[in-house]
Design a protein around this motif. Structure first.
Motif, PDB file in Angstrom:
ATOM      1  N   VAL A  64       2.664   7.470  -6.897  1.00 29.32           N
ATOM      2  CA  VAL A  64       1.618   8.297  -7.755  1.00 29.32           C
ATOM      3  C   VAL A  64       2.542   8.338  -9.144  1.00 29.32           C
ATOM      4  O   VAL A  64       1.975   9.089 -10.185  1.00 29.32           O
ATOM      5  CB  VAL A  64       1.042   9.655  -7.200  1.00 29.32           C
ATOM      6  N   ALA A  65       3.733   8.456  -9.044  1.00 29.98           N
ATOM      7  CA  ALA A  65       4.563   8.648 -10.180  1.00 29.98           C
ATOM      8  C   ALA A  65       4.435   7.329 -11.151  1.00 29.98           C
ATOM      9  O   ALA A  65       4.811   7.479 -12.374  1.00 29.98           O
ATOM     10  CB  ALA A  65       5.962   8.759  -9.899  1.00 29.98           C
ATOM     11  N   ASP A  66       3.581   6.381 -10.953  1.00 29.47           N
ATOM     12  CA  ASP A  66       3.283   5.349 -11.671  1.00 29.47           C
ATOM     13  C   ASP A  66       2.085   5.577 -12.242  1.00 29.47           C
ATOM     14  O   ASP A  66       0.923   5.148 -11.532  1.00 29.47           O
ATOM     15  CB  ASP A  66       3.245   3.998 -10.827  1.00 29.47           C
TER      16      ASP A  66
ATOM     17  N   ALA B  40      -5.264  15.697  -4.605  1.00 34.75           N
ATOM     18  CA  ALA B  40      -3.862  15.562  -4.919  1.00 34.75           C
ATOM     19  C   ALA B  40      -2.952  16.140  -4.049  1.00 34.75           C
ATOM     20  O   ALA B  40      -2.462  17.290  -4.120  1.00 34.75           O
ATOM     21  CB  ALA B  40      -3.604  15.903  -6.354  1.00 34.75           C
ATOM     22  N   ASN B  41      -2.516  15.260  -3.013  1.00 39.78           N
ATOM     23  CA  ASN B  41      -1.848  15.749  -2.037  1.00 39.78           C
ATOM     24  C   ASN B  41      -0.373  15.255  -1.840  1.00 39.78           C
ATOM     25  O   ASN B  41       0.599  16.081  -1.256  1.00 39.78           O
ATOM     26  CB  ASN B  41      -2.470  15.309  -0.600  1.00 39.78           C
TER      27      ASN B  41
ATOM     28  N   CYS C  19      -4.411   6.767  -0.923  1.00 38.70           N
ATOM     29  CA  CYS C  19      -3.313   5.605  -1.440  1.00 38.70           C
ATOM     30  C   CYS C  19      -2.006   6.272  -0.925  1.00 38.70           C
ATOM     31  O   CYS C  19      -1.992   7.558  -0.288  1.00 38.70           O
ATOM     32  CB  CYS C  19      -3.040   5.758  -2.852  1.00 38.70           C
ATOM     33  N   ALA C  20      -1.074   5.325  -0.731  1.00 37.10           N
ATOM     34  CA  ALA C  20       0.430   5.929  -0.204  1.00 37.10           C
ATOM     35  C   ALA C  20       1.236   4.929  -0.588  1.00 37.10           C
ATOM     36  O   ALA C  20       0.630   3.749  -1.099  1.00 37.10           O
ATOM     37  CB  ALA C  20       0.182   6.135   1.319  1.00 37.10           C
ATOM     38  N   ARG C  21       2.538   4.849  -0.502  1.00 34.73           N
ATOM     39  CA  ARG C  21       3.372   3.904  -1.001  1.00 34.73           C
ATOM     40  C   ARG C  21       3.528   2.803   0.152  1.00 34.73           C
ATOM     41  O   ARG C  21       3.901   1.763  -0.185  1.00 34.73           O
ATOM     42  CB  ARG C  21       4.887   4.373  -1.233  1.00 34.73           C
ATOM     43  N   ASP C  22       3.403   3.034   1.463  1.00 29.26           N
ATOM     44  CA  ASP C  22       3.581   1.901   2.418  1.00 29.26           C
ATOM     45  C   ASP C  22       2.238   1.281   2.786  1.00 29.26           C
ATOM     46  O   ASP C  22       1.438   1.598   3.148  1.00 29.26           O
ATOM     47  CB  ASP C  22       3.992   2.971   3.683  1.00 29.26           C
ATOM     48  N   ALA C  23       2.440   0.125   2.247  1.00 25.19           N
ATOM     49  CA  ALA C  23       1.272  -0.838   2.405  1.00 25.19           C
ATOM     50  C   ALA C  23       0.706  -1.133   3.929  1.00 25.19           C
ATOM     51  O   ALA C  23      -0.445  -1.097   4.081  1.00 25.19           O
ATOM     52  CB  ALA C  23       1.601  -2.104   1.741  1.00 25.19           C
ATOM     53  N   GLN C  24       1.566  -0.963   4.762  1.00 23.18           N
ATOM     54  CA  GLN C  24       1.131  -1.308   6.090  1.00 23.18           C
ATOM     55  C   GLN C  24       0.328  -0.193   6.701  1.00 23.18           C
ATOM     56  O   GLN C  24      -0.377  -0.232   7.340  1.00 23.18           O
ATOM     57  CB  GLN C  24       2.237  -1.606   7.094  1.00 23.18           C
ATOM     58  N   ALA C  25       1.024   1.077   6.236  1.00 25.74           N
ATOM     59  CA  ALA C  25       0.263   2.319   6.713  1.00 25.74           C
ATOM     60  C   ALA C  25      -1.045   2.520   6.164  1.00 25.74           C
ATOM     61  O   ALA C  25      -2.115   2.895   6.736  1.00 25.74           O
ATOM     62  CB  ALA C  25       1.357   3.455   6.503  1.00 25.74           C
TER      63      ALA C  25
ATOM     64  N   ARG D  25     -21.342  11.434   0.087  1.00 22.44           N
ATOM     65  CA  ARG D  25     -20.451  11.632  -1.035  1.00 22.44           C
ATOM     66  C   ARG D  25     -19.148  10.778  -1.031  1.00 22.44           C
ATOM     67  O   ARG D  25     -18.777  10.313  -0.125  1.00 22.44           O
ATOM     68  CB  ARG D  25     -20.225  13.111  -1.354  1.00 22.44           C
ATOM     69  N   THR D  26     -18.451  11.040  -2.045  1.00 28.92           N
ATOM     70  CA  THR D  26     -17.125  10.023  -2.116  1.00 28.92           C
ATOM     71  C   THR D  26     -15.914  11.173  -2.174  1.00 28.92           C
ATOM     72  O   THR D  26     -16.075  12.086  -3.132  1.00 28.92           O
ATOM     73  CB  THR D  26     -17.137   8.899  -3.275  1.00 28.92           C
ATOM     74  N   ALA D  27     -14.864  10.708  -1.719  1.00 27.06           N
ATOM     75  CA  ALA D  27     -13.632  11.507  -1.638  1.00 27.06           C
ATOM     76  C   ALA D  27     -12.399  10.486  -1.985  1.00 27.06           C
ATOM     77  O   ALA D  27     -12.369   9.407  -1.404  1.00 27.06           O
ATOM     78  CB  ALA D  27     -13.498  12.120  -0.389  1.00 27.06           C
ATOM     79  N   LEU D  28     -11.471  10.930  -2.620  1.00 24.63           N
ATOM     80  CA  LEU D  28     -10.340  10.316  -2.866  1.00 24.63           C
ATOM     81  C   LEU D  28      -9.081  11.066  -2.611  1.00 24.63           C
ATOM     82  O   LEU D  28      -9.125  12.302  -3.079  1.00 24.63           O
ATOM     83  CB  LEU D  28     -10.313   9.781  -4.516  1.00 24.63           C
ATOM     84  N   VAL D  29      -8.072  10.470  -1.791  1.00 23.27           N
ATOM     85  CA  VAL D  29      -6.821  11.327  -1.416  1.00 23.27           C
ATOM     86  C   VAL D  29      -5.765  10.549  -1.394  1.00 23.27           C
ATOM     87  O   VAL D  29      -5.464   9.591  -1.176  1.00 23.27           O
ATOM     88  CB  VAL D  29      -7.113  11.781   0.030  1.00 23.27           C
ATOM     89  N   THR D  30      -4.645  11.403  -2.188  1.00 25.38           N
ATOM     90  CA  THR D  30      -3.241  10.738  -2.435  1.00 25.38           C
ATOM     91  C   THR D  30      -2.685  10.957  -1.223  1.00 25.38           C
ATOM     92  O   THR D  30      -2.841  12.161  -0.706  1.00 25.38           O
ATOM     93  CB  THR D  30      -2.593  11.106  -3.909  1.00 25.38           C
ATOM     94  N   GLY D  31      -1.604  10.200  -0.653  1.00 25.96           N
ATOM     95  CA  GLY D  31      -0.847  10.462   0.315  1.00 25.96           C
ATOM     96  C   GLY D  31      -1.569  10.725   1.726  1.00 25.96           C
ATOM     97  O   GLY D  31      -1.378  11.572   2.391  1.00 25.96           O
TER      98      GLY D  31
END
Length: 253
Positions: A65-67, A90-91, A37-43, A8-14
């Protein structure tokens, strides 16, 4: 127990640190393809590389995620890449602790609108899934008045209400929605590690409130989240699972 996550597939913010990272890693170990996803591209890049060692597929994108446009674009691209979506978490939180208008705006944009946008963007793909689930990360601060009273506590309470409303509305469509309310959770680089360093008195008082004598680990919270999100919890919807080591004393009916 077979959580029936494999394939299955999972999507996690932060998903690059703390609870979010632990959730993504557990999904991956259980055999799901994982997007973060997260704001820090390198991370994000580093985390995706680690997830790819165990997950069938792993991807990620740097965004706030505010965008809303960025979230919608990411969800659509991930669903296209993975061939659909099954489980979303939604984390992300702004951790808006304060009384000023800026804190209220940040908390609303991130905690509330970030979650709503994620759910709305994922809905077309979740409806096609045989195991579609939505899990929102709230907090014990949404259940009781504590030091985080104000925007953080108010918006975490709103997430619980939002999840239960979704559960009722989506049940006829075969979709589930739940929330998880962690207690104080300690990890290097996290908010409690910073408080331990900068305000040892507050840290000691917070630690003393928990009868276990310790705080949660991200992995302990992640196990609850991944179970609720999984098909193994197929008849659990509209619940708020508290993971706090008996920190809170209010009875949850």
């Amino acid at each position: 127990m077979d959580l029936q996550i494999a394939g299955r597939t999972a999507l996690v913010t932060g998903g690059t640190r703390g609870i979010g990272r632990a959730i993504a890693e557990l999904f991956a170990r259980e055999g799901a393809s994982v997007a973060i996803c997260a704001r820090d591209a390198q991370a994000v890049t580093e985390t995706v590389a680690d997830l790819a060692k165990v997950a069938p597929r792993a991807s990620g994108r740097a965004l706030d995620v505010a965008d809303g446009d960025a979230v919608r674009s990411w969800v659509a691209a991930t669903a296209e890449e993975f061939g659909g979506l099954d489980m979303i978490v939604a984390n992300v939180s702004a951790l808006a602790i304060g009384a000023g208008e800026a804190a209220w705006r940040a908390g609303f944009a991130t905690d509330i609108l970030g979650s709503v946008t994620l759910v709305d963007a994922a809905m077309p793909w979740l409806e096609r899934s045989a195991a579609g689930s939505i899990t929102l990360i709230s907090s014990v601060s949404g259940r009781e008045v504590d030091f985080a009273a104000g925007p953080y506590g108010a918006f975490k309470a709103a997430l619980i209400h939002y999840a239960q409303g979704l559960a009722y509305q989506l049940a006829p469509r075969g979709l589930r929605a739940n929330s998880v309310s962690p207690g104080n959770t300690y990890f290097p680089g996290g908010v409690w590690a910073r408080i331990e360093r900068d305000d040892p008195a507050l840290f000691a008082s917070a630690l003393a409130l928990n009868p276990t004598g310790r705080m949660a680990t991200p992995e302990e919270v992640a196990r609850a989240v991944v179970f609720l999100a999984s098909p193994a919890a197929s008849f659990i919807t509209g619940t708020n699972l508290v993971v706090d080591g008996a920190l809170t004393r209010g009875v949850q009916f």
